[in-house]
Write a protein that holds these residues in place. Structure first.
Motif, PDB file in Angstrom:
ATOM      1  N   LEU A 163      -9.740   3.304   4.493  1.00  0.00           N
ATOM      2  CA  LEU A 163      -8.633   3.033   3.583  1.00  0.00           C
ATOM      3  C   LEU A 163      -9.085   2.998   2.125  1.00  0.00           C
ATOM      4  CD1 LEU A 163      -6.644   0.254   5.494  1.00  0.00           C
ATOM      5  CD2 LEU A 163      -5.878   2.575   5.031  1.00  0.00           C
ATOM      6  N   LEU A 164     -10.274   2.483   1.875  1.00  0.00           N
ATOM      7  CA  LEU A 164     -10.714   2.296   0.488  1.00  0.00           C
ATOM      8  C   LEU A 164     -11.245   3.580  -0.151  1.00  0.00           C
ATOM      9  CD1 LEU A 164     -12.461  -1.202   0.645  1.00  0.00           C
ATOM     10  CD2 LEU A 164     -10.297  -0.611  -0.468  1.00  0.00           C
TER      11      LEU A 164
ATOM     12  N   ALA B 114      -3.071  -0.809  -8.207  1.00  0.00           N
ATOM     13  CA  ALA B 114      -2.224  -1.628  -7.333  1.00  0.00           C
ATOM     14  C   ALA B 114      -2.299  -1.134  -5.888  1.00  0.00           C
ATOM     15  CB  ALA B 114      -0.777  -1.585  -7.832  1.00  0.00           C
ATOM     16  N   MET B 115      -2.388   0.172  -5.693  1.00  0.00           N
ATOM     17  CA  MET B 115      -2.533   0.722  -4.346  1.00  0.00           C
ATOM     18  C   MET B 115      -3.850   0.266  -3.719  1.00  0.00           C
ATOM     19  SD  MET B 115      -2.883   4.719  -3.201  1.00  0.00           S
ATOM     20  CE  MET B 115      -4.545   4.743  -3.851  1.00  0.00           C
ATOM     21  N   THR B 116      -4.908   0.254  -4.492  1.00  0.00           N
ATOM     22  CA  THR B 116      -6.206  -0.199  -3.994  1.00  0.00           C
ATOM     23  C   THR B 116      -6.157  -1.668  -3.599  1.00  0.00           C
ATOM     24  OG1 THR B 116      -7.279   1.410  -5.457  1.00  0.00           O
ATOM     25  CG2 THR B 116      -8.670  -0.322  -4.535  1.00  0.00           C
ATOM     26  N   PHE B 117      -5.444  -2.469  -4.380  1.00  0.00           N
ATOM     27  CA  PHE B 117      -5.266  -3.881  -4.029  1.00  0.00           C
ATOM     28  C   PHE B 117      -4.508  -4.013  -2.705  1.00  0.00           C
ATOM     29  CE2 PHE B 117      -2.373  -7.568  -4.104  1.00  0.00           C
ATOM     30  CZ  PHE B 117      -3.313  -8.600  -4.094  1.00  0.00           C
ATOM     31  N   GLY B 118      -3.465  -3.201  -2.517  1.00  0.00           N
ATOM     32  CA  GLY B 118      -2.731  -3.220  -1.260  1.00  0.00           C
ATOM     33  C   GLY B 118      -3.619  -2.856  -0.077  1.00  0.00           C
ATOM     34  N   ALA B 119      -4.512  -1.875  -0.262  1.00  0.00           N
ATOM     35  CA  ALA B 119      -5.440  -1.489   0.808  1.00  0.00           C
ATOM     36  C   ALA B 119      -6.372  -2.638   1.157  1.00  0.00           C
ATOM     37  CB  ALA B 119      -6.232  -0.253   0.381  1.00  0.00           C
ATOM     38  N   TRP B 120      -6.861  -3.339   0.145  1.00  0.00           N
ATOM     39  CA  TRP B 120      -7.753  -4.475   0.375  1.00  0.00           C
ATOM     40  C   TRP B 120      -7.047  -5.589   1.140  1.00  0.00           C
ATOM     41  CZ3 TRP B 120      -7.359  -9.414  -2.070  1.00  0.00           C
ATOM     42  CH2 TRP B 120      -8.426 -10.278  -1.808  1.00  0.00           C
TER      43      TRP B 120
ATOM     44  N   LEU C 128       0.835  -1.204   0.000  1.00  0.00           N
ATOM     45  CA  LEU C 128       0.000   0.000   0.000  1.00  0.00           C
ATOM     46  C   LEU C 128       0.871   1.256   0.000  1.00  0.00           C
ATOM     47  CD1 LEU C 128      -2.664   1.523   0.264  1.00  0.00           C
ATOM     48  CD2 LEU C 128      -2.596   1.080   2.729  1.00  0.00           C
ATOM     49  N   MET C 129       1.918   1.259   0.815  1.00  0.00           N
ATOM     50  CA  MET C 129       2.796   2.418   0.899  1.00  0.00           C
ATOM     51  C   MET C 129       3.527   2.649  -0.425  1.00  0.00           C
ATOM     52  SD  MET C 129       3.995   4.861   2.793  1.00  0.00           S
ATOM     53  CE  MET C 129       3.673   4.412   4.513  1.00  0.00           C
ATOM     54  N   PHE C 130       4.100   1.584  -1.005  1.00  0.00           N
ATOM     55  CA  PHE C 130       4.904   1.708  -2.216  1.00  0.00           C
ATOM     56  C   PHE C 130       4.091   2.302  -3.361  1.00  0.00           C
ATOM     57  CE2 PHE C 130       6.668   0.026  -6.187  1.00  0.00           C
ATOM     58  CZ  PHE C 130       8.006   0.368  -6.059  1.00  0.00           C
ATOM     59  N   PHE C 131       2.917   1.748  -3.620  1.00  0.00           N
ATOM     60  CA  PHE C 131       2.126   2.233  -4.747  1.00  0.00           C
ATOM     61  C   PHE C 131       1.401   3.536  -4.420  1.00  0.00           C
ATOM     62  CE2 PHE C 131       2.600  -2.283  -5.872  1.00  0.00           C
ATOM     63  CZ  PHE C 131       3.121  -2.128  -7.141  1.00  0.00           C
ATOM     64  N   GLY C 132       1.095   3.757  -3.138  1.00  0.00           N
ATOM     65  CA  GLY C 132       0.535   5.055  -2.759  1.00  0.00           C
ATOM     66  C   GLY C 132       1.526   6.175  -2.996  1.00  0.00           C
ATOM     67  N   VAL C 133       2.788   5.912  -2.671  1.00  0.00           N
ATOM     68  CA  VAL C 133       3.852   6.877  -2.962  1.00  0.00           C
ATOM     69  C   VAL C 133       3.972   7.093  -4.468  1.00  0.00           C
ATOM     70  CG1 VAL C 133       6.348   7.216  -2.896  1.00  0.00           C
ATOM     71  CG2 VAL C 133       5.142   6.467  -0.855  1.00  0.00           C
ATOM     72  N   GLY C 134       3.822   6.018  -5.255  1.00  0.00           N
ATOM     73  CA  GLY C 134       3.921   6.133  -6.704  1.00  0.00           C
ATOM     74  C   GLY C 134       2.915   7.113  -7.276  1.00  0.00           C
ATOM     75  N   VAL C 135       1.688   7.044  -6.777  1.00  0.00           N
ATOM     76  CA  VAL C 135       0.649   7.976  -7.225  1.00  0.00           C
ATOM     77  C   VAL C 135       1.075   9.415  -6.944  1.00  0.00           C
ATOM     78  CG1 VAL C 135      -1.676   8.788  -6.706  1.00  0.00           C
ATOM     79  CG2 VAL C 135      -1.270   6.352  -7.031  1.00  0.00           C
ATOM     80  N   GLY C 136       1.547   9.655  -5.709  1.00  0.00           N
ATOM     81  CA  GLY C 136       1.945  11.013  -5.348  1.00  0.00           C
ATOM     82  C   GLY C 136       3.162  11.504  -6.106  1.00  0.00           C
ATOM     83  N   THR C 137       4.107  10.608  -6.375  1.00  0.00           N
ATOM     84  CA  THR C 137       5.329  11.013  -7.064  1.00  0.00           C
ATOM     85  C   THR C 137       5.056  11.418  -8.509  1.00  0.00           C
ATOM     86  OG1 THR C 137       6.665   9.573  -5.659  1.00  0.00           O
ATOM     87  CG2 THR C 137       7.644  10.261  -7.743  1.00  0.00           C
ATOM     88  N   LEU C 138       4.211  10.679  -9.185  1.00  0.00           N
ATOM     89  CA  LEU C 138       3.872  11.040 -10.564  1.00  0.00           C
ATOM     90  C   LEU C 138       3.231  12.424 -10.617  1.00  0.00           C
ATOM     91  CD1 LEU C 138       2.493   7.618 -11.875  1.00  0.00           C
ATOM     92  CD2 LEU C 138       4.705   8.660 -12.389  1.00  0.00           C
TER      93      LEU C 138
END
Length: 444
Positions: free
Chosen positions: A326-327, A424-430, A261-271
């Protein structure tokens, strides 16, 4: 009339919580002064990252070395800064692990903040003398400071509050940080032209000194909480390996889900962040104007965040638990990136940026932090620090270089990839929601 009653009811909850939980006010103030100090620094950091003065950002020797090989460092500024930040995080993990393992909480918490304050005095000298390379050093240091300081703050809160209390109170505590995030840019915008950037660093250092006072006041409540749980180890050195956090991350499914969740959440913010930096560099070439620009964006984000924290976070966490909290931000980000893929307009980019960061601060962050009240201290301080720092900056590093590649294909390609990352972030949250449901309500 009904709306007025609802608003009064929310503040009645806050007044009742303050009477029932005396440490709440000190927790609120701790986070308030911490994020006020950080947000005084953040516009300065962002302005340096988007600076067109390459010798202010990188050491002169590195600029000369790159020029001799035909490389233009200005085209890779953010990529190099994020790479340096990740390397710093990885190198500092063993040092942090050793500090937490060998010293009790009453020692390592104040010592950590004392180190941060000393660094700010050092940067005051560096900025005052306009030493080349100050931008890169400061950018990396602020990123390290923010992640470690905030991670340790929430670890400390998990020592003080139980899971049920965290669901009731973390929204209010997070609102203290948001209020600080609202005040910090105001201080920067009001003072940067009058006192200059170096003196802003001293303002931040004084705010961090207040945090140390709050830590000392909260220590008593942490001890009382641990006594009520039948625990005695809070004021003793934790022991264990300095790299225990990495081992726990490898072995525990809950922590792996948190890392995804952290890795892909960061990805969204970085882009999104890289698109924002490109706009700032184009339209705000001066350091002061660019600093004020970033301060205004932070103000908008923090205004939305504090409204959600005060009126929505608590009732959602208490009534529904961490799942919906989270969702909801994950789904909002999916919708936002889908809209950007279809129509990448600058105003829409700004709107999605505000929604992304506000959702993280007001909903996702408090929900994740309540989970740490139900794990042991080693997980709380060591594994959490790995996720909040190394995994976080690893995501930054990967996606900042991914953005460099995707930018060649235009904004639509960047946002289409962001849509997949948001999925992918949503999958991590689930997955995290499923794993945390297996935890006991108390760590002991």
């Amino acid at each position: 009339m009904t709306q007025g009653k609802d608003t009064a009811g929310r503040f009645d909850h806050l007044r009742g919580a303050l009477r029932e939980f005396p440490p709440l006010i000190w927790s609120f103030l701790y986070f308030f002064f911490l994020l006020t100090g950080y947000y005084v620094l953040r516009p300065v950091r962002d302005a340096m990252g988007a600076s067109g003065d390459i010798e202010a950002v990188f050491p002169r020797a590195l600029v000369d070395w790159a020029s001799a090989r035909g490389w233009v460092l200005g085209d890779l500024t953010l990529q190099l800064l994020f790479t340096g930040t990740f390397i710093a995080m990885v190198l500092l993990q063993p040092a942090y692990g050793a500090l937490v393992s060998r010293y009790p909480r009453r020692v390592f918490l104040p010592v950590l903040y004392a180190i941060f304050i000393a660094c700010l005095f050092g940067f005051y000298v560096v900025f005052g003398k306009e030493i080349p390379g100050r931008g890169a050093a400061f950018f990396i240091w602020v990123a390290v400071f923010n992640l470690f300081a905030v991670s340790v703050f929430w670890s400390f809160m998990a020592d003080i509050y139980s899971d049920i209390e965290a669901r009731r109170l973390y929204g209010f505590i997070a609102a203290g940080g948001t209020a600080g995030g609202f005040l910090g840019p105001l201080i920067t915008r009001a003072l940067v032209h009058q006192i200059g950037v170096p003196n802003l660093l001293l303002v931040s250092a004084s705010l961090l000194a207040v945090c140390v006072f709050c830590i000392l006041r909260l220590g008593r409540w942490a001890r009382l909480r641990e006594q009520s749980r039948g625990q005695t180890g809070g004021e003793q050195a934790m022991g264990g390996s300095m790299l225990a956090g990495l081992r726990l991350l490898r072995d525990v499914p809950l922590l792996r889900a948190m890392a995804v969740l952290m890795f892909f959440g960061v990805g969204v913010g970085t882009l999104l962040y890289n698109e924002q930096a490109a706009i700032a560099r184009l339209y705000y070439p001066g350091d002061e104007a660019r600093t004020a620009y970033y301060a205004n964006i932070d103000l908008a984000i923090n205004l939305l965040t504090i409204v959600v924290q005060v009126f929505l976070t608590r009732p959602l966490l208490v009534r529904f638990g961490v799942g919906p909290v989270l969702l909801l931000p994950a789904v909002a980000i999916l919708v936002g990136f889908a809209a950007l893929t279809a129509s990448p307009l600058p105003l829409l980019v700004a709107a999605v940026q505000i929604a992304t960061r506000a959702g993280e601060f007001s909903l996702s962050k408090p929900a994740r932090e309540t989970i740490y009240t139900r794990v042991d201290r080693e997980t709380r301080y060591k594994a959490k620090a790995v996720i909040d720092t190394a995994v976080y900056r690893g995501g930054d590093l990967f996606f900042v270089w991914a953005h460099k590649f995707l930018a060649a294909f235009g904004s639509a390609a960047v946002f289409a990839t962001g849509l997949a990352v948001a999925g992918a972030m949503t999958f991590g949250a689930w997955r995290l929601i499923r794993e945390q449901a297996r935890l006991p309500s108390r760590p002991d």
